[in-house]
Design a protein around this motif. Structure first.
Motif, PDB file in Angstrom:
ATOM      1  N   ARG A   3      15.507  68.691  48.305  1.00 32.13           N
ATOM      2  CA  ARG A   3      16.464  67.714  48.827  1.00 32.13           C
ATOM      3  C   ARG A   3      15.657  66.639  49.554  1.00 32.13           C
ATOM      4  N   PHE A   4      15.489  65.487  48.908  1.00 32.54           N
ATOM      5  CA  PHE A   4      14.600  64.467  49.450  1.00 32.54           C
ATOM      6  C   PHE A   4      15.029  63.969  50.828  1.00 32.54           C
ATOM      7  N   LYS A   5      16.332  63.943  51.093  1.00 33.11           N
ATOM      8  CA  LYS A   5      16.804  63.461  52.391  1.00 33.11           C
ATOM      9  C   LYS A   5      16.406  64.383  53.537  1.00 33.11           C
ATOM     10  N   ASP A   6      16.031  65.600  53.220  1.00 35.14           N
ATOM     11  CA  ASP A   6      15.580  66.553  54.231  1.00 35.14           C
ATOM     12  C   ASP A   6      14.067  66.497  54.452  1.00 35.14           C
ATOM     13  N   LEU A   7      13.364  65.799  53.577  1.00 31.78           N
ATOM     14  CA  LEU A   7      11.904  65.749  53.674  1.00 31.78           C
ATOM     15  C   LEU A   7      11.461  64.732  54.720  1.00 31.78           C
ATOM     16  N   GLU A   8      10.633  65.182  55.646  1.00 35.36           N
ATOM     17  CA  GLU A   8      10.139  64.306  56.712  1.00 35.36           C
ATOM     18  C   GLU A   8       9.338  63.129  56.142  1.00 35.36           C
ATOM     19  N   ILE A   9       8.593  63.364  55.065  1.00 37.23           N
ATOM     20  CA  ILE A   9       7.817  62.258  54.481  1.00 37.23           C
ATOM     21  C   ILE A   9       8.739  61.169  53.927  1.00 37.23           C
ATOM     22  N   TRP A  10       9.867  61.566  53.400  1.00 36.83           N
ATOM     23  CA  TRP A  10      10.816  60.572  52.896  1.00 36.83           C
ATOM     24  C   TRP A  10      11.406  59.790  54.063  1.00 36.83           C
ATOM     25  N   LYS A  11      11.791  60.488  55.126  1.00 41.23           N
ATOM     26  CA  LYS A  11      12.377  59.828  56.298  1.00 41.23           C
ATOM     27  C   LYS A  11      11.400  58.832  56.914  1.00 41.23           C
ATOM     28  N   ARG A  12      10.167  59.271  57.103  1.00 36.48           N
ATOM     29  CA  ARG A  12       9.166  58.397  57.728  1.00 36.48           C
ATOM     30  C   ARG A  12       8.793  57.229  56.823  1.00 36.48           C
ATOM     31  N   SER A  13       8.696  57.482  55.534  1.00 37.37           N
ATOM     32  CA  SER A  13       8.330  56.393  54.626  1.00 37.37           C
ATOM     33  C   SER A  13       9.458  55.373  54.496  1.00 37.37           C
ATOM     34  N   ARG A  14      10.673  55.817  54.639  1.00 38.95           N
ATOM     35  CA  ARG A  14      11.818  54.900  54.632  1.00 38.95           C
ATOM     36  C   ARG A  14      11.775  53.986  55.854  1.00 38.95           C
ATOM     37  N   LEU A  15      11.483  54.543  57.007  1.00 43.31           N
ATOM     38  CA  LEU A  15      11.340  53.730  58.223  1.00 43.31           C
ATOM     39  C   LEU A  15      10.141  52.791  58.117  1.00 43.31           C
ATOM     40  N   PHE A  16       9.056  53.298  57.538  1.00 40.44           N
ATOM     41  CA  PHE A  16       7.859  52.474  57.339  1.00 40.44           C
ATOM     42  C   PHE A  16       8.188  51.278  56.451  1.00 40.44           C
ATOM     43  N   CYS A  17       8.966  51.503  55.424  1.00 38.11           N
ATOM     44  CA  CYS A  17       9.384  50.423  54.528  1.00 38.11           C
ATOM     45  C   CYS A  17      10.126  49.340  55.316  1.00 38.11           C
ATOM     46  N   SER A  18      11.005  49.751  56.199  1.00 39.89           N
ATOM     47  CA  SER A  18      11.731  48.783  57.043  1.00 39.89           C
ATOM     48  C   SER A  18      10.761  47.995  57.910  1.00 39.89           C
ATOM     49  N   ASP A  19       9.746  48.677  58.442  1.00 35.02           N
ATOM     50  CA  ASP A  19       8.732  47.984  59.252  1.00 35.02           C
ATOM     51  C   ASP A  19       7.985  46.938  58.428  1.00 35.02           C
ATOM     52  N   ILE A  20       7.683  47.276  57.191  1.00 31.75           N
ATOM     53  CA  ILE A  20       6.988  46.322  56.309  1.00 31.75           C
ATOM     54  C   ILE A  20       7.877  45.100  56.056  1.00 31.75           C
ATOM     55  N   TYR A  21       9.147  45.319  55.823  1.00 33.07           N
ATOM     56  CA  TYR A  21      10.066  44.198  55.614  1.00 33.07           C
ATOM     57  C   TYR A  21      10.123  43.297  56.846  1.00 33.07           C
ATOM     58  N   LYS A  22      10.170  43.906  58.018  1.00 32.93           N
ATOM     59  CA  LYS A  22      10.225  43.117  59.258  1.00 32.93           C
ATOM     60  C   LYS A  22       8.958  42.291  59.445  1.00 32.93           C
ATOM     61  N   ILE A  23       7.815  42.926  59.241  1.00 33.90           N
ATOM     62  CA  ILE A  23       6.549  42.232  59.475  1.00 33.90           C
ATOM     63  C   ILE A  23       6.319  41.128  58.441  1.00 33.90           C
ATOM     64  N   THR A  24       6.693  41.385  57.188  1.00 33.99           N
ATOM     65  CA  THR A  24       6.470  40.374  56.149  1.00 33.99           C
ATOM     66  C   THR A  24       7.454  39.216  56.246  1.00 33.99           C
ATOM     67  N   SER A  25       8.543  39.399  56.972  1.00 31.20           N
ATOM     68  CA  SER A  25       9.488  38.289  57.152  1.00 31.20           C
ATOM     69  C   SER A  25       8.849  37.160  57.974  1.00 31.20           C
ATOM     70  N   LYS A  26       7.747  37.469  58.652  1.00 27.11           N
ATOM     71  CA  LYS A  26       7.024  36.471  59.452  1.00 27.11           C
ATOM     72  C   LYS A  26       5.889  35.806  58.682  1.00 27.11           C
ATOM     73  N   PHE A  27       5.631  36.272  57.469  1.00 25.48           N
ATOM     74  CA  PHE A  27       4.557  35.689  56.657  1.00 25.48           C
ATOM     75  C   PHE A  27       4.930  34.266  56.248  1.00 25.48           C
ATOM     76  N   PRO A  28       3.936  33.448  55.926  1.00 23.60           N
ATOM     77  CA  PRO A  28       4.236  32.082  55.470  1.00 23.60           C
ATOM     78  C   PRO A  28       5.103  32.088  54.212  1.00 23.60           C
ATOM     79  N   GLU A  29       5.938  31.090  54.096  1.00 22.64           N
ATOM     80  CA  GLU A  29       6.821  30.952  52.927  1.00 22.64           C
ATOM     81  C   GLU A  29       6.012  30.927  51.626  1.00 22.64           C
TER      82      GLU A  29
END
Length: 116
Positions: A3-29
């Motif tokens: 059950r992937f939703k129970d896997l800690e690696i899935w949970k952490r990587s999902r949050l990491f993905c959100s962090d990448i989206y936030k940080i890249t939103s500041k990159f030059p156009e």
């Protein structure tokens, strides 16, 4: 089957993905179709491959998807270094992201080693 939703690696990587989206939103156009797109696609690949692999009938198949996950993680590591070289992200940001990515890599590798 896992059950992937129970896997800690899935949970952490999902949050990491959100962090990448936030940080890249500041990159030059001008990087919208370059480094921004590459980092986002690779970061989405991590939880996506964990989820897809978990649906497979054999641990061997799941293990193959975890290999792809690790490849995406190393791709991100390289791209973050390039983003830092280009001054798109600060020393603090790269350290924070790199530390979390290293944990995800370790967790994925350990989990992969338990699959037969």
């Amino acid at each position: 089957m896992h059950r992937f939703k129970d896997l800690e690696i899935w949970k952490r990587s999902r949050l990491f993905c959100s962090d990448i989206y936030k940080i890249t939103s500041k990159f030059p156009e001008s990087e919208k179709f370059g480094l921004t797109n590459q980092l986002r696609r690779a970061s989405v690949s991590i939880p996506s491959n964990i989820a897809e692999g978990s649906s497979r009938k054999s641990d061997k198949d799941f293990s193959r998807f975890l290999e792809i996950t690790l490849g995406s993680a190393y791709e991100i590591e390289t791209q973050l270094l390039i983003a830092h070289d280009l001054k798109f992200i600060s020393e603090h940001e790269i350290n924070q992201l790199s530390n979390e990515l290293a944990e995800i890599i370790k967790m994925t590798s350990r989990f992969k080693s338990t699959l037969k």
